[in-house]
Design an enzyme around this catalytic site. Sequence first.
Site, PDB file in Angstrom:
ATOM      1  N   GLY A 286      -7.297   3.009  -7.528  1.00 18.11           N
ATOM      2  CA  GLY A 286      -8.264   4.091  -7.649  1.00 18.11           C
ATOM      3  C   GLY A 286      -9.640   3.594  -7.253  1.00 18.11           C
ATOM      4  O   GLY A 286     -10.636   3.911  -7.897  1.00 18.11           O
TER       5      GLY A 286
ATOM      6  N   TYR B  54      -5.715  15.301 -22.030  1.00 18.24           N
ATOM      7  CA  TYR B  54      -6.350  14.076 -21.535  1.00 18.24           C
ATOM      8  C   TYR B  54      -6.479  13.044 -22.648  1.00 18.24           C
ATOM      9  O   TYR B  54      -6.181  11.861 -22.458  1.00 18.24           O
ATOM     10  CB  TYR B  54      -7.723  14.434 -20.967  1.00 18.24           C
TER      11      TYR B  54
END
Length: 249
Positions: free
Chosen positions: A12, A148
């Site tokens: 990422g 989340y």
Amino acid sequence: MRFKDKVALVMGGNSGMGLATAKALAAEGAKVHLTGRNQQTIDEAVAAIPGSRGYRADIADIASSEAVVSAIEAEDGRIDVLYINAGVGGFAPLRAITPESWDQTHSINLKGCVFALQKAVRIISKGGAIVVTGSIGAHGALPGNGVYAAAKGGLYAAMKVFAAELVGEGIRLNMVSPGPIDTPLLHRNPGMSDADVATLKQRMIESIPMHRMGESDEVAKAVLFLASEDASFITAANLFVDGGLLELR
């Protein structure tokens, strides 16, 4: 030059905190490998970081993480510093959560990160350092953040266990948990307009003791500290980078 001659992988690493960390590692001497899902931003990142290598890979796809690790093993033989930063956000209250949104978030933020670590640790040896991106969302109770928070909370619990498993091998594993950071991820929340994002940012700023949002470079500095010999006696830590949001409640 804390990372001179080190091999680093930033998963990422094509935008936001990951890109800032990849640039900082390279500036301190590391050879950087980075991954992302968007080929254009990968190419831009590689162009901005001399000597780096970029790979298009989706952390939710376990096979793609294995392919990246195998490519690094073939080229450099090892990973000295691993930063797992890939992740997605999104808000939905309890009544609006769907099985699909739950699975998507957890496949990236929890399952994908765990198996990326499993694949990479194969070529990390004594003296290696691992940092994983968590979130203060795992430790608070922000309405709409349940999916989340569950994924990042699970990641935090798993990483503590893995740190205990790896400490005997001389490998340190720590977590950095950002608070409100102004990154591209903030603008990719499904169903949120630009006006919604602006309102959310203002609410965040009002709640932060430092009265501002954090920057990606500030998270990168925390990651580099945990990955460096400056943190040689630190493992299983969870470093909050949140402007005092949790600590000063």
